[in-house]
Structure formats: C-alpha cells, structure tokens
Design a protein around this motif. Sequence first.
Motif, PDB file in Angstrom:
ATOM      1  N   THR A  17       7.148   9.033  -6.688  1.00  0.00           N
ATOM      2  CA  THR A  17       6.944   9.290  -8.113  1.00  0.00           C
ATOM      3  C   THR A  17       7.220  10.724  -8.538  1.00  0.00           C
ATOM      4  O   THR A  17       7.338  10.991  -9.727  1.00  0.00           O
ATOM      5  N   GLY A  18       7.265  11.640  -7.575  1.00  0.00           N
ATOM      6  CA  GLY A  18       7.455  13.042  -7.917  1.00  0.00           C
ATOM      7  C   GLY A  18       6.204  13.715  -8.451  1.00  0.00           C
ATOM      8  O   GLY A  18       6.265  14.817  -8.989  1.00  0.00           O
ATOM      9  N   ALA A  19       5.065  13.060  -8.329  1.00  0.00           N
ATOM     10  CA  ALA A  19       3.797  13.616  -8.807  1.00  0.00           C
ATOM     11  C   ALA A  19       2.697  13.324  -7.795  1.00  0.00           C
ATOM     12  O   ALA A  19       2.770  12.342  -7.057  1.00  0.00           O
ATOM     13  N   ALA A  20       1.699  14.172  -7.788  1.00  0.00           N
ATOM     14  CA  ALA A  20       0.554  13.959  -6.897  1.00  0.00           C
ATOM     15  C   ALA A  20      -0.362  12.888  -7.473  1.00  0.00           C
ATOM     16  O   ALA A  20      -0.366  12.638  -8.687  1.00  0.00           O
ATOM     17  N   LEU A  21      -1.121  12.246  -6.594  1.00  0.00           N
ATOM     18  CA  LEU A  21      -2.145  11.304  -7.057  1.00  0.00           C
ATOM     19  C   LEU A  21      -3.170  12.056  -7.898  1.00  0.00           C
ATOM     20  O   LEU A  21      -3.536  13.186  -7.564  1.00  0.00           O
ATOM     21  N   PRO A  22      -3.668  11.447  -8.959  1.00  0.00           N
ATOM     22  CA  PRO A  22      -4.756  12.085  -9.707  1.00  0.00           C
ATOM     23  C   PRO A  22      -5.955  12.320  -8.792  1.00  0.00           C
ATOM     24  O   PRO A  22      -6.249  11.512  -7.918  1.00  0.00           O
ATOM     25  N   LYS A  23      -6.640  13.419  -8.989  1.00  0.00           N
ATOM     26  CA  LYS A  23      -7.790  13.782  -8.148  1.00  0.00           C
ATOM     27  C   LYS A  23      -9.000  12.890  -8.406  1.00  0.00           C
ATOM     28  O   LYS A  23      -9.751  12.567  -7.509  1.00  0.00           O
ATOM     29  N   ASP A  24      -9.206  12.497  -9.647  1.00  0.00           N
ATOM     30  CA  ASP A  24     -10.365  11.691 -10.022  1.00  0.00           C
ATOM     31  C   ASP A  24     -10.112  10.223  -9.708  1.00  0.00           C
ATOM     32  O   ASP A  24      -9.176   9.615 -10.239  1.00  0.00           O
ATOM     33  N   ASP A  25     -10.922   9.654  -8.832  1.00  0.00           N
ATOM     34  CA  ASP A  25     -10.722   8.270  -8.392  1.00  0.00           C
ATOM     35  C   ASP A  25     -10.832   7.270  -9.544  1.00  0.00           C
ATOM     36  O   ASP A  25     -10.041   6.333  -9.639  1.00  0.00           O
TER      37      ASP A  25
ATOM     38  N   LYS B 186      -0.388  -4.298 -15.699  1.00  0.00           N
ATOM     39  CA  LYS B 186       0.663  -5.003 -16.442  1.00  0.00           C
ATOM     40  C   LYS B 186       1.423  -5.972 -15.536  1.00  0.00           C
ATOM     41  O   LYS B 186       1.840  -7.042 -15.967  1.00  0.00           O
ATOM     42  N   SER B 187       1.585  -5.592 -14.260  1.00  0.00           N
ATOM     43  CA  SER B 187       2.303  -6.428 -13.297  1.00  0.00           C
ATOM     44  C   SER B 187       1.404  -7.423 -12.573  1.00  0.00           C
ATOM     45  O   SER B 187       1.855  -8.131 -11.679  1.00  0.00           O
ATOM     46  N   GLY B 188       0.115  -7.441 -12.932  1.00  0.00           N
ATOM     47  CA  GLY B 188      -0.798  -8.403 -12.341  1.00  0.00           C
ATOM     48  C   GLY B 188      -1.396  -7.975 -11.013  1.00  0.00           C
ATOM     49  O   GLY B 188      -1.729  -8.823 -10.190  1.00  0.00           O
ATOM     50  N   TYR B 189      -1.546  -6.674 -10.801  1.00  0.00           N
ATOM     51  CA  TYR B 189      -2.112  -6.156  -9.564  1.00  0.00           C
ATOM     52  C   TYR B 189      -3.473  -5.521  -9.810  1.00  0.00           C
ATOM     53  O   TYR B 189      -3.722  -4.957 -10.874  1.00  0.00           O
ATOM     54  N   GLN B 190      -4.309  -5.605  -8.811  1.00  0.00           N
ATOM     55  CA  GLN B 190      -5.568  -4.878  -8.773  1.00  0.00           C
ATOM     56  C   GLN B 190      -5.383  -3.724  -7.804  1.00  0.00           C
ATOM     57  O   GLN B 190      -4.827  -3.915  -6.720  1.00  0.00           O
ATOM     58  N   MET B 191      -5.829  -2.544  -8.156  1.00  0.00           N
ATOM     59  CA  MET B 191      -5.717  -1.385  -7.273  1.00  0.00           C
ATOM     60  C   MET B 191      -7.048  -1.130  -6.586  1.00  0.00           C
ATOM     61  O   MET B 191      -8.093  -1.171  -7.222  1.00  0.00           O
ATOM     62  N   LEU B 192      -6.991  -0.870  -5.310  1.00  0.00           N
ATOM     63  CA  LEU B 192      -8.154  -0.484  -4.522  1.00  0.00           C
ATOM     64  C   LEU B 192      -7.816   0.838  -3.856  1.00  0.00           C
ATOM     65  O   LEU B 192      -6.652   1.117  -3.590  1.00  0.00           O
ATOM     66  N   LEU B 193      -8.816   1.626  -3.547  1.00  0.00           N
ATOM     67  CA  LEU B 193      -8.575   2.930  -2.938  1.00  0.00           C
ATOM     68  C   LEU B 193      -9.306   3.010  -1.615  1.00  0.00           C
ATOM     69  O   LEU B 193     -10.477   2.680  -1.520  1.00  0.00           O
ATOM     70  N   SER B 194      -8.588   3.415  -0.584  1.00  0.00           N
ATOM     71  CA  SER B 194      -9.166   3.560   0.744  1.00  0.00           C
ATOM     72  C   SER B 194      -8.663   4.868   1.341  1.00  0.00           C
ATOM     73  O   SER B 194      -7.508   4.949   1.750  1.00  0.00           O
ATOM     74  N   GLU B 195      -9.509   5.883   1.350  1.00  0.00           N
ATOM     75  CA  GLU B 195      -9.159   7.180   1.909  1.00  0.00           C
ATOM     76  C   GLU B 195      -7.831   7.707   1.373  1.00  0.00           C
ATOM     77  O   GLU B 195      -6.937   8.065   2.121  1.00  0.00           O
TER      78      GLU B 195
ATOM     79  N   ALA C  73       0.845  -1.193   0.000  1.00  0.00           N
ATOM     80  CA  ALA C  73       0.000   0.000   0.000  1.00  0.00           C
ATOM     81  C   ALA C  73       0.880   1.243   0.000  1.00  0.00           C
ATOM     82  O   ALA C  73       2.001   1.217   0.503  1.00  0.00           O
ATOM     83  N   LEU C  74       0.367   2.314  -0.576  1.00  0.00           N
ATOM     84  CA  LEU C  74       1.057   3.605  -0.580  1.00  0.00           C
ATOM     85  C   LEU C  74       0.060   4.688  -0.202  1.00  0.00           C
ATOM     86  O   LEU C  74      -1.022   4.760  -0.776  1.00  0.00           O
ATOM     87  N   THR C  75       0.442   5.524   0.744  1.00  0.00           N
ATOM     88  CA  THR C  75      -0.378   6.680   1.051  1.00  0.00           C
ATOM     89  C   THR C  75      -0.173   7.720  -0.041  1.00  0.00           C
ATOM     90  O   THR C  75       0.760   7.623  -0.850  1.00  0.00           O
ATOM     91  N   GLU C  76      -1.005   8.727  -0.022  1.00  0.00           N
ATOM     92  CA  GLU C  76      -0.886   9.817  -0.986  1.00  0.00           C
ATOM     93  C   GLU C  76       0.492  10.474  -0.888  1.00  0.00           C
ATOM     94  O   GLU C  76       1.135  10.756  -1.897  1.00  0.00           O
ATOM     95  N   THR C  77       0.981  10.655   0.330  1.00  0.00           N
ATOM     96  CA  THR C  77       2.300  11.262   0.556  1.00  0.00           C
ATOM     97  C   THR C  77       3.418  10.361   0.049  1.00  0.00           C
ATOM     98  O   THR C  77       4.346  10.825  -0.625  1.00  0.00           O
ATOM     99  N   GLN C  78       3.347   9.067   0.356  1.00  0.00           N
ATOM    100  CA  GLN C  78       4.373   8.128  -0.110  1.00  0.00           C
ATOM    101  C   GLN C  78       4.407   8.072  -1.630  1.00  0.00           C
ATOM    102  O   GLN C  78       5.481   8.032  -2.241  1.00  0.00           O
ATOM    103  N   TYR C  79       3.238   8.052  -2.267  1.00  0.00           N
ATOM    104  CA  TYR C  79       3.165   8.037  -3.725  1.00  0.00           C
ATOM    105  C   TYR C  79       3.872   9.269  -4.296  1.00  0.00           C
ATOM    106  O   TYR C  79       4.682   9.156  -5.217  1.00  0.00           O
ATOM    107  N   ALA C  80       3.581  10.439  -3.729  1.00  0.00           N
ATOM    108  CA  ALA C  80       4.187  11.677  -4.218  1.00  0.00           C
ATOM    109  C   ALA C  80       5.708  11.650  -4.037  1.00  0.00           C
ATOM    110  O   ALA C  80       6.455  12.078  -4.923  1.00  0.00           O
ATOM    111  N   GLU C  81       6.170  11.145  -2.898  1.00  0.00           N
ATOM    112  CA  GLU C  81       7.613  11.066  -2.655  1.00  0.00           C
ATOM    113  C   GLU C  81       8.297  10.116  -3.627  1.00  0.00           C
ATOM    114  O   GLU C  81       9.402  10.396  -4.104  1.00  0.00           O
TER     115      GLU C  81
END
Length: 72
Positions: free
Chosen positions: A31-39, A54-63, A21-29
Amino acid sequence: MGKRPNLSELLPLFEAQEDFALTETQYAEKTGAALPKDDYYLLKKSAVAKAAMKSGYQMLLSERTILFKKIN
C-alpha cells in the motif's frame, strides 16, 4: 495522520473471495503506507477496513498481522 494507503494491490486479494493475511511489512509494501497505530481505527474506520467491509470481509488483528476472513 499517516500517509493514505494505495489499496490497488489489495483489490485482487479481495476479489479472490478467499481468506488471506498480511503482516505489517507486507501491508506497507503493497500500500505504500504504514498500518494505523490505533487498533480500533485500523479495524473499524481505516481505508482498508472500509474496503474489506465493502468486499464482504471481516478483519481480525493478531500481533500486527491483519487476518481477512470471508463472511458468507
């Protein structure tokens, strides 16, 4: 349109073949970019969504924390 993310720091996480899992802050750190606003865009159309699929993962979003679940 936001800054395009650099996904190179996420590749080892995908290659480990484990759930993670990655928080919004961890993702930004990492990747150098903010999470897209649109879920829907984040989960289905974004660069990270395409890399996850492509890597065989499903993404889920929680807060604004992305959960990556390995698909068997």
